[in-house]
Design a protein around this motif. Sequence first.
Motif, PDB file in Angstrom:
ATOM      1  N   LEU A  95      -4.442  14.135   5.663  1.00 46.67           N
ATOM      2  CA  LEU A  95      -3.196  13.407   5.432  1.00 46.67           C
ATOM      3  C   LEU A  95      -3.353  11.935   5.786  1.00 46.67           C
ATOM      4  N   VAL A  96      -3.966  11.730   6.963  1.00 46.66           N
ATOM      5  CA  VAL A  96      -4.088  10.375   7.473  1.00 46.66           C
ATOM      6  C   VAL A  96      -5.011   9.541   6.600  1.00 46.66           C
ATOM      7  N   VAL A  97      -6.127  10.144   6.186  1.00 41.21           N
ATOM      8  CA  VAL A  97      -7.072   9.403   5.340  1.00 41.21           C
ATOM      9  C   VAL A  97      -6.395   9.005   4.028  1.00 41.21           C
ATOM     10  N   LEU A  98      -5.626   9.951   3.448  1.00 39.52           N
ATOM     11  CA  LEU A  98      -4.903   9.641   2.207  1.00 39.52           C
ATOM     12  C   LEU A  98      -3.921   8.493   2.437  1.00 39.52           C
ATOM     13  N   LEU A  99      -3.193   8.595   3.541  1.00 45.14           N
ATOM     14  CA  LEU A  99      -2.198   7.579   3.855  1.00 45.14           C
ATOM     15  C   LEU A  99      -2.843   6.190   3.950  1.00 45.14           C
ATOM     16  N   LEU A 100      -3.968   6.141   4.699  1.00 46.20           N
ATOM     17  CA  LEU A 100      -4.663   4.861   4.862  1.00 46.20           C
ATOM     18  C   LEU A 100      -5.108   4.340   3.491  1.00 46.20           C
ATOM     19  N   GLY A 101      -5.652   5.261   2.687  1.00 51.53           N
ATOM     20  CA  GLY A 101      -6.116   4.861   1.355  1.00 51.53           C
ATOM     21  C   GLY A 101      -4.986   4.259   0.540  1.00 51.53           C
ATOM     22  N   PHE A 102      -3.830   4.958   0.522  1.00 53.05           N
ATOM     23  CA  PHE A 102      -2.679   4.457  -0.236  1.00 53.05           C
ATOM     24  C   PHE A 102      -2.282   3.059   0.216  1.00 53.05           C
ATOM     25  N   VAL A 103      -2.115   2.927   1.529  1.00 56.76           N
ATOM     26  CA  VAL A 103      -1.656   1.635   2.054  1.00 56.76           C
ATOM     27  C   VAL A 103      -2.622   0.528   1.639  1.00 56.76           C
ATOM     28  N   ILE A 104      -3.920   0.797   1.823  1.00 56.12           N
ATOM     29  CA  ILE A 104      -4.909  -0.250   1.544  1.00 56.12           C
ATOM     30  C   ILE A 104      -4.930  -0.586   0.049  1.00 56.12           C
ATOM     31  N   ILE A 105      -4.950   0.472  -0.796  1.00 56.19           N
ATOM     32  CA  ILE A 105      -5.040   0.219  -2.250  1.00 56.19           C
ATOM     33  C   ILE A 105      -3.802  -0.528  -2.751  1.00 56.19           C
ATOM     34  N   ILE A 106      -2.613  -0.051  -2.349  1.00 53.68           N
ATOM     35  CA  ILE A 106      -1.375  -0.688  -2.817  1.00 53.68           C
ATOM     36  C   ILE A 106      -1.329  -2.142  -2.358  1.00 53.68           C
ATOM     37  N   LEU A 107      -1.612  -2.345  -1.072  1.00 52.81           N
ATOM     38  CA  LEU A 107      -1.555  -3.723  -0.564  1.00 52.81           C
ATOM     39  C   LEU A 107      -2.552  -4.613  -1.298  1.00 52.81           C
ATOM     40  N   MET A 108      -3.763  -4.105  -1.542  1.00 49.89           N
ATOM     41  CA  MET A 108      -4.778  -4.927  -2.212  1.00 49.89           C
ATOM     42  C   MET A 108      -4.281  -5.323  -3.610  1.00 49.89           C
ATOM     43  N   ARG A 109      -3.702  -4.343  -4.333  1.00 51.10           N
ATOM     44  CA  ARG A 109      -3.256  -4.648  -5.703  1.00 51.10           C
ATOM     45  C   ARG A 109      -2.099  -5.639  -5.696  1.00 51.10           C
ATOM     46  N   VAL A 110      -1.104  -5.376  -4.825  1.00 53.50           N
ATOM     47  CA  VAL A 110       0.061  -6.260  -4.767  1.00 53.50           C
ATOM     48  C   VAL A 110      -0.378  -7.667  -4.380  1.00 53.50           C
ATOM     49  N   LEU A 111      -1.268  -7.737  -3.392  1.00 50.10           N
ATOM     50  CA  LEU A 111      -1.721  -9.050  -2.926  1.00 50.10           C
ATOM     51  C   LEU A 111      -2.503  -9.770  -4.015  1.00 50.10           C
ATOM     52  N   LYS A 112      -3.293  -9.009  -4.766  1.00 49.83           N
ATOM     53  CA  LYS A 112      -4.084  -9.620  -5.835  1.00 49.83           C
ATOM     54  C   LYS A 112      -3.139 -10.294  -6.838  1.00 49.83           C
ATOM     55  N   ASN A 113      -2.075  -9.551  -7.188  1.00 49.98           N
ATOM     56  CA  ASN A 113      -1.074 -10.126  -8.100  1.00 49.98           C
ATOM     57  C   ASN A 113      -0.425 -11.365  -7.489  1.00 49.98           C
ATOM     58  N   ASP A 114      -0.068 -11.251  -6.197  1.00 52.41           N
ATOM     59  CA  ASP A 114       0.564 -12.392  -5.527  1.00 52.41           C
ATOM     60  C   ASP A 114      -0.348 -13.608  -5.558  1.00 52.41           C
ATOM     61  N   PHE A 115      -1.611 -13.406  -5.171  1.00 51.43           N
ATOM     62  CA  PHE A 115      -2.560 -14.540  -5.130  1.00 51.43           C
ATOM     63  C   PHE A 115      -2.681 -15.161  -6.518  1.00 51.43           C
ATOM     64  N   ALA A 116      -2.835 -14.279  -7.534  1.00 52.54           N
ATOM     65  CA  ALA A 116      -3.003 -14.787  -8.900  1.00 52.54           C
ATOM     66  C   ALA A 116      -1.781 -15.633  -9.274  1.00 52.54           C
ATOM     67  N   ARG A 117      -0.572 -15.087  -8.995  1.00 53.65           N
ATOM     68  CA  ARG A 117       0.632 -15.788  -9.400  1.00 53.65           C
ATOM     69  C   ARG A 117       0.801 -17.108  -8.648  1.00 53.65           C
ATOM     70  N   TYR A 118       0.660 -17.013  -7.297  1.00 54.61           N
ATOM     71  CA  TYR A 118       0.881 -18.230  -6.501  1.00 54.61           C
ATOM     72  C   TYR A 118      -0.122 -19.321  -6.850  1.00 54.61           C
ATOM     73  N   ASN A 119      -1.387 -18.908  -7.068  1.00 52.52           N
ATOM     74  CA  ASN A 119      -2.391 -19.933  -7.319  1.00 52.52           C
ATOM     75  C   ASN A 119      -2.288 -20.498  -8.731  1.00 52.52           C
ATOM     76  N   VAL A 120      -1.733 -19.726  -9.670  1.00 53.84           N
ATOM     77  CA  VAL A 120      -1.472 -20.270 -11.016  1.00 53.84           C
ATOM     78  C   VAL A 120      -0.294 -21.230 -10.940  1.00 53.84           C
ATOM     79  N   GLU A 121       0.747 -20.787 -10.198  1.00 50.45           N
ATOM     80  CA  GLU A 121       1.956 -21.601 -10.124  1.00 50.45           C
ATOM     81  C   GLU A 121       1.713 -22.939  -9.446  1.00 50.45           C
ATOM     82  N   GLU A 122       0.614 -23.030  -8.701  1.00 47.92           N
ATOM     83  CA  GLU A 122       0.276 -24.313  -8.074  1.00 47.92           C
ATOM     84  C   GLU A 122       0.090 -25.396  -9.134  1.00 47.92           C
TER      85      GLU A 122
END
Length: 582
Positions: free
Chosen positions: A225-252
């Motif tokens: 359970l815990v390994v799955l949970l960690l995986g989810f958190v890390i994957i989701i955060l990485m994807r969301v952050l990737k989008n954020d970085f792309a957007r913020y750095n384009v908007e610059e």
Amino acid sequence: STLQLLKKYKTGDQVILYVNKVGPYHNPQETYHYYTLPVCRPKEVRHKSLSLGEVLDGDRMAESLYDIRFRENVERQTLCQLALSEAEVEELREAIEELYYFEFVLDDIPIWGFVGYMEESGFLPHSHKVGLWTHLDFNIEYNGDAVIFANVSVKDVKPVPLDGGAGAFPVAGATGGLTVTHTYSVRWFESPLPHERRAERLRDYSFFPKTLEIHWLSIINSLVLVVLLLGFVIIILMRVLKNDFARYNVEEDGTCDDLDQADNGWKIIHTDVFRFPPYKSLLCAVLGVGAQFLTLATGIIIMALLGMFNVHRHGAINSAAIALYALTSCVSGYCSCRFYTQIQGKRWVWNIILTSSLFSAPLFLTWSVVNSVHWWSGSTQALPATTVLLLLAVWALVGFPLAVIGGIVGKNGAESFQAPCRTRNIARQIPPQPWYKHTAVHMAIGGFLPFSAISVELYYIFATVWGRESYTLYGILLCVFAILLSVGACISVALTYFLLSGEDYRWWWRSVLSTASTGLFIFIYSVFYYRNRSSMSGIVQSVEFFGYSLLTALVFSFMLGTVSFWASLTFIRYIYRSIKMD
């Protein structure tokens, strides 16, 4: 451990049997001196000198009247004849009804047995029989010139009834009193086990029930359970952050107007996110004590893994914990004062004092209450004055000075706070937040998930400390400990991200509190354990149980709060470093 010291005996040498303690079977922490019961005792009671760990464990060993000679069998030897008054018979009857057991110690081997026998039978007519065991059979195993194992049995003996039935001789001239003759037999058996391996023999024999079947399935279940949970958190955060970085750095590149309309607003607060929090000193003290307990817990688990604690010397873990607590005080002083100086705190002396008393003050307070209750009830768990002075001296001469030294080293070695963005002088206004970003909601989520990761293990730990089992799976304990901390860190990072994306920059205390609430869940669990899983009763045991459960919850809160704070800080530094600033 003293169990490994080889004592050699010649045939006919006296093997000293020490009497130790008696107490109700279901209340492991409620023990009394054996000689508080009306039993056979020498004219002058001589005590054995004990180690600190044994004293903390409630041991008070004294010499007994039993005359046991190496390899010499004895049949029905008389120990003494006792004339019991009515009050003494009543005292024995009460002890037997509360299932009192005794502990003797022979050549460092504990021997357990029940004081008497109780039988309730029939619905109508209801009979309630209470009997006292007046004859004990000692069965002792030897190999060569060393004692390997000993136990006591009452197989072929009838108990003396204490309800005034047949078999008891009324004392002449006394009403309701009774004369009993205590006898004993000693039988020696040869054992093939060498002295080095006698600990195994003790481990396999059980007077206390061995119900601690390790539920591997539930442990593996929580791991997955815990390994799955960690995986989810890390994957989701990485994807969301990737989008954020792309957007913020384009908007610059010129289109700055859309920035304020963006749904993820963590970039907007970059001038406020490193604004230092209120109550700096308390925050740093919590982080310092948390770091100290992380070191302490890891140290104890690793020492246990290396086999430094013997199964039967519970006292060893107590002594190690006290020594480690005093020695790791420098960690708390160093971490706390260093970070305090980094976030521009000025009153570093007060910070060191707060750090060293943040846990030791509640500990001392709880211990005073618990010890007073033990002392009032005459239990051997009440520490003697010499031990109390010794422990205070350890804190005053080792713990506190080390915390001060650690604090001074930390203060002088502190570099400036690493912040990727400058902080503005005027704080930005925080927009109104929806209910699910409220501190209480975050605390509920951040406390429940780490708690669910350790709930299975927690049962085993409670059963060992407050019950009769002995816990030996330190490897799994280390795994679960690592899992607990990583779940805490991941949850904290996720919650901090949600907080910042709502343009709320007050993450400092929030990141500590969000997983520190695990302590609250642990305390709630301890109430559940007390009511539904254990047979504890009586004020002595209850005060001890709830006092120390509160302290345990506090320790977990400090540890998890520290881990989650550093995880959040690292994460925030990372995301603000990754976008282009004006």
